[in-house]
Write an enzyme that holds these catalytic residues in place. Structure first.
Site, PDB file in Angstrom:
ATOM      1  N   CYS A 318       0.844  -1.196   0.000  1.00 27.89           N
ATOM      2  CA  CYS A 318       0.000   0.000   0.000  1.00 27.89           C
ATOM      3  C   CYS A 318       0.885   1.254   0.000  1.00 27.89           C
ATOM      4  CB  CYS A 318      -0.942  -0.044   1.193  1.00 27.89           C
ATOM      5  SG  CYS A 318      -2.187   1.272   1.216  1.00 27.89           S
ATOM      6  N   LEU A 319       0.744   2.116   0.987  1.00 27.06           N
ATOM      7  CA  LEU A 319       1.544   3.323   1.071  1.00 27.06           C
ATOM      8  C   LEU A 319       3.032   3.006   1.147  1.00 27.06           C
ATOM      9  CD1 LEU A 319       1.807   6.362   1.401  1.00 27.06           C
ATOM     10  CD2 LEU A 319       1.135   6.125   3.790  1.00 27.06           C
TER      11      LEU A 319
END
Length: 581
Positions: A318-319
Site C-alpha cells: 500500500c503506502l
C-alpha cells in the site's frame, strides 16, 4: 552509509520546515475539528453543481419522472399481490453483496414491502445522480457516493421498528438485547468510537506478530526486525518489507498459519520487516522525505552493510509500496544498484484513477484537513479509518450497528485481522499533507515531478524486475490503478490479480479456501496491454499466489548458502514501536 549500530537518529530531518500552513487560521481549525476535517464548501459546491445541471437537463428530468412512475406502479403491484416470496415476482433485486435483507423475515409483509420500496428508492437516486449532462465527472461520482451514504443511513434494517429480525430478538430475550446494545453503544461512545483493541482478545507477540525474530536497528522512525531463518540454507539476497504506516506492520505477520513472513522464511529467504513508530504531536514536521531517508533507505543501508549482501529484494504494501517506488527511482537515478527486485502489494504509483477514495480529496478538502492536522499535529487513526469505512458503509458501519446495538451480537470473538484492523496509527501532519498533495492532487510521482534530494525522480529509471499484486475488490487501491505500474518504468513486470480485497487478497496463504488468481509477465519490449486485454491474456490459477511469488523471487536470486548472522539484538520481535498507543 549510516552507522548500522546506531540506535537513535538525533533530531528529525527537515525540522525547520513547517507543516503546509500559509497563515494562522484558528477559527478554521476550530471549524475543522467540529466537522472532523470535512470541508462544508466542498460538499455544498458538489451539491449545487449537481442541482444546477439537473435543473438544466429537461430530458433527464422526464426520464427520471418515468422511472419514478414505473417504480411506483411496480411496488404497488407487488403489495397488491400480497408481497409474494418468489424472487421472480420482486420489482427489484438487491445488488450483489448486499446482505441487509437476506433474513427470511424480509420476505413477508409488511417488511418485504419496506425492503422492496427502499431498494427501488436507491435505484432511483442512483440514476438521478449518475451521468447528469455537463456535470463535472468528479462531482458526478461524488454525488452518487454521497446519496448512497445518506440512503444507507436510512435503510429500514437500521431501525428497531422496521427490522423484523431485531423485533423477534427483542421478544425472545424480553428486551435484553436492547439493554446490551445500549451498553455497547455507551462503551463505544466513551472509547471515542475507536472500537475494540487487539489487547482485549489478541496479544502481540503471542497470538499475532509472533514469528521469531529480533529488532536489530532502531532510529526515531523505525525499528527493523530480522526474522530467524527456518531453513539451513537461504538465498543470498535478503527481503526487505516496507508495510504502510497507516496501520501497524503485523498485517504481514498475523497468526502463524497466515503469516507471510513465516512463509518466506520457510522458503529459504532472509526476511527483514520495518515497524514504523506511531507518531505523536512532536512528530508533526516529519515529512515524506523523512519516511524515505530514516525509514526505507536507512533499512537498506543497515541490511547491505551488516549482512554483506550486494543486493536485496524489496517489497512494499500500500503506502509502503508507493514509498518503495520512490526509493527505487531515486536509487536508480543515482546509479545505486542495491535493489535486486521490487514487489508492490496493492500499491499505487499513478493516482489518476485512485478509486472512490479520491472522492474525499480535492483542494478544498485537503486544505480543511490541513487545518485539522495543524491543530492536532497529526491525523487520528479513527479519523482516517472513517473515510475507509464509508467506502463500504453497509458492511463496515451499518451492519455493525445492527449487530451490536439491535441484535446484541457484539460478543463475537475478534479474529486476527479484526484485531489488526482495530490497531490503528496516526499520520504526521506534514507527511500526510505532502502525500495528499504530491500524489492524489498533483500526481507528481507518475509525472516525473516528485523530488528527492532536491532533484526530480522518474519511475522510468527503474529497470529491475517488478512483481505487482492487485486485488479484485480493492476499494482503497483499485487493481486497475495498481496495474498502471506497467506503463511507468523500463522493467519486466509480473502482475498478479487475486480475489479478495485490499487486505484479504494479500493474505492468501496456501491452503486458504476459495482462492484464485491470474498471473502474466509483460516484458519491457512487449506491446502494452490494457487491463481488459491483460485479463484475457493472464492465466487463471487456483489457490494462493504466494508460491508463485516465492518462485519468482527464487528465479531472481542467487544459489542458496549459509544464512547471514542475526544482527545485534535491541529487543525481541515484535519490538517496542508496535506497542505504542
Amino acid at each position: 552509509m549510516k552507522d548500522p549500530n546506531a540506535t537513535e537518529v538525533a533530531g528529525h530531518a527537515s525540522q525547520s520546515a513547517s507543516v503546509t500552513r500559509k497563515a494562522d487560521r484558528p477559527l478554521r481549525r476550530h471549524l475543522a475539528s467540529i466537522t472532523g476535517g470535512s470541508s462544508p464548501a466542498s460538499t455544498l459546491t458538489m451539491i449545487n453543481d449537481w442541482a444546477l445541471h439537473l435543473a438544466s437537463a429537461p430530458d433527464l428530468q422526464i426520464t427520471l419522472a418515468q422511472t419514478s412512475y414505473a417504480h411506483w406502479v411496480a411496488w404497488l403491484g407487488f403489495v397488491a399481490r400480497g408481497c409474494p416470496e418468489s424472487p421472480d415476482q420482486h420489482p427489484i433485486a438487491a445488488q450483489k453483496g448486499d446482505r441487509r435483507f437476506q433474513n427470511a423475515a424480509w420476505t413477508k409483509p409488511p417488511y418485504a414491502a419496506m425492503a422492496q420500496g427502499f431498494l427501488l428508492l436507491e435505484d432511483f437516486f442512483d440514476k438521478a445522480t449518475s451521468e447528469v449532462p455537463g456535470l463535472d465527472p468528479a462531482h458526478d461520482r461524488a454525488m452518487t457516493f454521497l446519496m448512497r451514504q445518506m440512503l444507507d443511513a436510512m435503510a429500514p434494517s437500521n431501525f428497531l421498528a422496521t427490522n423484523p429480525e431485531a423485533l423477534v430478538r427483542t421478544v425472545e430475550t424480553h428486551g435484553a438485547n436492547l439493554q446490551k446494545g445500549i451498553a455497547a453503544f455507551l462503551n463505544d461512545y466513551q472509547a471515542g468510537w475507536k472500537g475494540a483493541t487487539p489487547a482485549r482478545t489478541q496479544q502481540l507477540g503471542l497470538d499475532v506478530a509472533c514469528t521469531l525474530g529480533k529488532v536489530v536497528f532502531r532510529n526515531h522512525l523505525i525499528e527493523l526486525i530480522q526474522y530467524a531463518p527456518k531453513t539451513g540454507k537461504v538465498h543470498p539476497e535478503p527481503i526487505l518489507i516496507a508495510p504502510a504506516w497507516i496501520m501497524k506492520y503485523y498485517i504481514l505477520d498475523l497468526s502463524p498459519d497466515n503469516s507471510l513472513v513465516r512463509y518466506l522464511t520457510s522458503q529459504g529467504f532472509t526476511v527483514f520487516m520495518i515497524s514504523w513508530r506511531n507518531p505523536d504531536p512532536e512528530d508533526a514536521t516529519l515529512g515524506m522525505d523523512d519516511y524515505l531517508t530514516q525509514g526505507l533507505l536507512a533499512a537498506v543501508d543497515y541490511i547491505t552493510t551488516v549482512t554483506g549482501a550486494e543486493q536485496i529484494h524489496s517489497a512494499g504494501y500500500c503506502l509502503g509500496g508507493t514509498l518503495l517506488s520512490i526509493a527505487a527511482a531515486a536509487l536508480a537515478r543515482d546509479g545505486d544498484e542495491r535493489l535486486a527486485s521490487m514487489t508492490l502489494f496493492a500499491a499505487q504509483t499513478d493516482f489518476t484513477e485512485p478509486g472512490e477514495l479520491s472522492l474525499f480529496i480535492n483542494e478544498s478538502q485537503v486544505s480543511f484537513l490541513e487545518d485539522l492536522m495543524d491543530a492536532q499535529g497529526y491525523l487520528e487513526a479513527n479519523q482516517m479509518m472513517g473515510a475507509f469505512q464509508m467506502l463500504r458503509s453497509n458492511d463496515l458501519i451499518w451492519s455493525r450497528v445492527v449487530r451490536s446495538y439491535l441484535l446484541s451480537e457484539n460478543d463475537t470473538p475478534m479474529n486476527d485481522l479484526m484485531a489488526w484492523n482495530a490497531d490503528g496509527t496516526r499520520m504526521p501532519a506534514r507527511m500526510h499533507s505532502e502525500y495528499l498533495r504530491h500524489m492524489f492532487l498533483n500526481n507528481d510521482l507518475a509525472a516525473g515531478r516528485y523530488q528527492v534530494g532536491g532533484h526530480a525522480v522518474s519511475l522510468r529509471d527503474i529497470r529491475i524486475p517488478v512483481f505487482g499484486v492487485g486485488t479484485e475488490t480493492d476499494h482503497i487501491a483499485p487493481w486497475k490503478s495498481v496495474f498502471k505500474v506497467h506503463s511507468l518504468g523500463h522493467a519486466d513486470v509480473t502482475f498478479v490479480l487475486t480475489n479478495g480485497g485490499h487486505n484479504a487478497g494479500v493474505l492468501s496463504e496456501p491452503g486458504h479456501k476459495h482462492r484464485h488468481f491470474r498471473v502474466h509477465t509483460t516484458r519491457d519490449q512487449d506491446n502494452a496491454l490494457s487491463p481488459e486485454d491483460w485479463l484475457e491474456t493472464a492465466a487463471l490459477e487456483e489457490g494462493s499466489w504466494w508460491p508463485s511469488w516465492a518462485a519468482w523471487l527464487s528465479r531472481h536470486s542467487g544459489p542458496k548458502g549459509a544464512p547471514p548472522k542475526m544482527g545485534r539484538k535491541l529487543a525481541d520481535a515484535p519490538g517496542t514501536y508496535v506497542m505504542m498507543e
